[in-house]
Scaffold this active site. Structure first.
Site, PDB file in Angstrom:
ATOM      1  N   ASP A 297      11.211   0.839  16.998  1.00  0.00           N
ATOM      2  CA  ASP A 297      10.215   1.914  17.099  1.00  0.00           C
ATOM      3  C   ASP A 297      10.893   3.273  17.293  1.00  0.00           C
ATOM      4  OD1 ASP A 297       7.730   3.049  17.139  1.00  0.00           O
ATOM      5  OD2 ASP A 297       7.266   2.480  19.204  1.00  0.00           O
TER       6      ASP A 297
ATOM      7  N   HIS B  88      12.825   6.354   8.640  1.00  0.00           N
ATOM      8  CA  HIS B  88      12.959   4.928   8.296  1.00  0.00           C
ATOM      9  C   HIS B  88      14.301   4.679   7.621  1.00  0.00           C
ATOM     10  CE1 HIS B  88       8.924   4.483   9.569  1.00  0.00           C
ATOM     11  NE2 HIS B  88       8.358   5.057   8.520  1.00  0.00           N
TER      12      HIS B  88
ATOM     13  N   LEU C 179      24.270 -16.479  11.696  1.00  0.00           N
ATOM     14  CA  LEU C 179      22.992 -16.198  12.354  1.00  0.00           C
ATOM     15  C   LEU C 179      21.871 -16.029  11.336  1.00  0.00           C
ATOM     16  CD1 LEU C 179      21.499 -13.103  12.874  1.00  0.00           C
ATOM     17  CD2 LEU C 179      23.768 -12.612  13.667  1.00  0.00           C
TER      18      LEU C 179
HETATM   19  C1  FPP Z   1       8.407   2.048  13.506  1.00  0.00           C
HETATM   20  O1  FPP Z   1       8.675   3.408  13.785  1.00  0.00           O
HETATM   21  C2  FPP Z   1       9.198   1.582  12.368  1.00  0.00           C
HETATM   22  C3  FPP Z   1       8.690   1.047  11.211  1.00  0.00           C
HETATM   23  C4  FPP Z   1       7.249   0.859  10.985  1.00  0.00           C
HETATM   24  C5  FPP Z   1       9.561   0.668  10.089  1.00  0.00           C
HETATM   25  C6  FPP Z   1      10.818  -0.067  10.437  1.00  0.00           C
HETATM   26  C7  FPP Z   1      11.696  -0.078   9.267  1.00  0.00           C
HETATM   27  C8  FPP Z   1      13.009   0.201   9.279  1.00  0.00           C
HETATM   28  C9  FPP Z   1      13.773   0.461  10.514  1.00  0.00           C
HETATM   29  C10 FPP Z   1      13.719   0.241   7.972  1.00  0.00           C
HETATM   30  C11 FPP Z   1      14.876  -0.672   7.881  1.00  0.00           C
HETATM   31  C12 FPP Z   1      14.482  -2.083   7.987  1.00  0.00           C
HETATM   32  C13 FPP Z   1      14.986  -3.080   7.212  1.00  0.00           C
HETATM   33  C14 FPP Z   1      14.624  -4.457   7.561  1.00  0.00           C
HETATM   34  C15 FPP Z   1      15.855  -2.832   6.056  1.00  0.00           C
HETATM   35  P1  FPP Z   1       7.470   4.460  13.709  1.00  0.00           P
HETATM   36  O2  FPP Z   1       7.381   4.963  12.318  1.00  0.00           O
HETATM   37  O3  FPP Z   1       6.214   3.826  14.231  1.00  0.00           O
HETATM   38  O4  FPP Z   1       7.990   5.573  14.692  1.00  0.00           O
HETATM   39  P2  FPP Z   1       7.073   6.564  15.576  1.00  0.00           P
HETATM   40  O5  FPP Z   1       6.350   5.703  16.569  1.00  0.00           O
HETATM   41  O6  FPP Z   1       8.082   7.466  16.209  1.00  0.00           O
HETATM   42  O7  FPP Z   1       6.154   7.278  14.626  1.00  0.00           O
END
Ligand code: FPP
Length: 237
Positions: free
Chosen positions: A16, A33, A127
Site C-alpha cells: 500500500d 505503481h 519459494l
Molecule cells: C496499492 O497502493 C497498490 C496497488 C493497488 C497496486 C499494487 C501493484 C504493484 C505494487 C505493482 C507491482 C506488482 C507486481 C505483482 C508486478 P494504492 O494505489 O492504494 O496507494 P494509496 O493508498 O497511497 O493511494
C-alpha cells in the site's frame, strides 16, 4: 522447524502507498505503481535469503476495478510487462509464480501472460510467489461456498460433514499454509478483504514505509518483529 528458527514460512504483504508516494512527488498514480516493482524484487530477494517459502502479494483487489480506467489499464500493462520481464530471473532464483483470485474477469491477453508465467516458473523450489489478482476474501469465500453447495446438491457431500478442512480445501489457497505474518505498508492498519479466513492466527505488522520505498532491510525488520512475537494459537504456554 521454521517455527523453531522463528522464520515465518509464509509472509503476505498488502503493498500500500503507491498513490501517496506518487502524489508526494507530483507524479501520476501509475508512476507510483511502476515504482512498486523494484520493492517486489527486494521482498523476493529478502524472502529467499531468509528461507521464507511462500510470499503472497496483494496486487489487485476485486474493488480495484472501481479505480479510474487509465489507472486500471496501467496496472494491467504493468502486470503483463513485469511477469514477462521478470520470469527469466525468477526461474534462475527458483521462484514459482502462482495466483489466487478470480482470473476470469481479466482480458484474454492478461490471462495468457499470467498462465505463461506460471508455466515457465513451474517447479521452482526456492519459494512460491503467490500473486493475489482480482482477489478479495469475501469473493474467494463466496466462490468456495458455491463449490461446496454444488457438491452437497449433487449428493457428493453431506452438509453435516462440512468442516473447516472442507472450506480450506475449497479456497484459492488450498495448496498453501496459512500466512504466519501479514505486513501492510503505508501505516494503514486494516486487512481490506485480504486472506480473512487464512489470517486467523497470523501476526500483523503495519510499518509506515510507503510500498515504493520498501527495501530488503524493511523485510528483514518485519522478520525481526515476527521473531519477537509470542504465538500461542489460543493455547497457554
Ligand atoms: C496499492 O497502493 C497498490 C496497488 C493497488 C497496486 C499494487 C501493484 C504493484 C505494487 C505493482 C507491482 C506488482 C507486481 C505483482 C508486478 P494504492 O494505489 O492504494 O496507494 P494509496 O493508498 O497511497 O493511494
Amino acid at each position: 522447524m521454521s517455527e523453531q528458527k522463528r522464520i515465518p514460512q509464509h509472509v503476505a504483504i498488502i503493498m500500500d502507498g503507491n498513490g501517496r508516494w506518487a502524489r508526494q512527488r507530483g507524479k501520476e498514480r501509475y508512476e507510483g505503481h511502476a515504482a512498486g516493482v523494484e520493492p517486489v524484487r527486494a521482498a523476493l530477494r529478502a524472502a529467499a535469503r531468509n528461507g521464507v517459502k511462500y510470499l503472497t502479494l496483494y496486487a489487485f483487489s476485486t474493488e480495484n476495478w472501481g479505480r479510474p480506467e487509465p489507472e486500471v489499464d496501467a496496472l494491467m500493462e504493468l502486470f503483463c510487462r513485469s511477469v514477462v520481464n521478470e520470469t527469466p530471473e525468477l526461474v534462475r532464483q527458483g521462484v514459482e509464480i502462482r495466483m489466487i483470485g478470480d482470473r476470469s474477469r481479466f482480458s484474454e491477453k492478461v490471462q495468457r501472460y499470467l498462465a505463461e508465467a506460471e508455466e515457465r516458473t513451474a517447479g521452482g523450489a526456492t519459494l512460491k510467489l503467490i500473486l493475489a489478482l482480482n482477489y478479495s476474501s469475501r469473493d474467494e469465500i463466496a466462490r468456495a461456498v458455491r463449490r461446496i453447495a454444488a457438491r452437497a446438491a449433487a449428493g457428493e457431500l453431506a452438509p453435516e460433514r462440512i468442516s473447516e478442512t472442507t472450506i480450506g480445501e475449497a479456497l484459492d489457497t488450498a495448496d498453501y499454509p496459512d500466512p504466519d505474518l501479514i505486513v501492510r505498508t503505508s501505516g494503514e492498519c486494516r486487512l481490506s478483504n485480504f486472506l480473512l479466513w487464512q489470517a486467523s492466527y497470523a501476526e500483523l505488522w503495519f510499518p509506515e514505509v510507503l510500498w515504493p520505498d520498501f527495501t530488503e532491510a524493511d523485510f528483514d525488520r518485519a522478520l525481526e518483529e515476527y521473531a519477537r512475537r509470542d504465538r500461542r494459537f489460543g493455547l497457554v504456554k
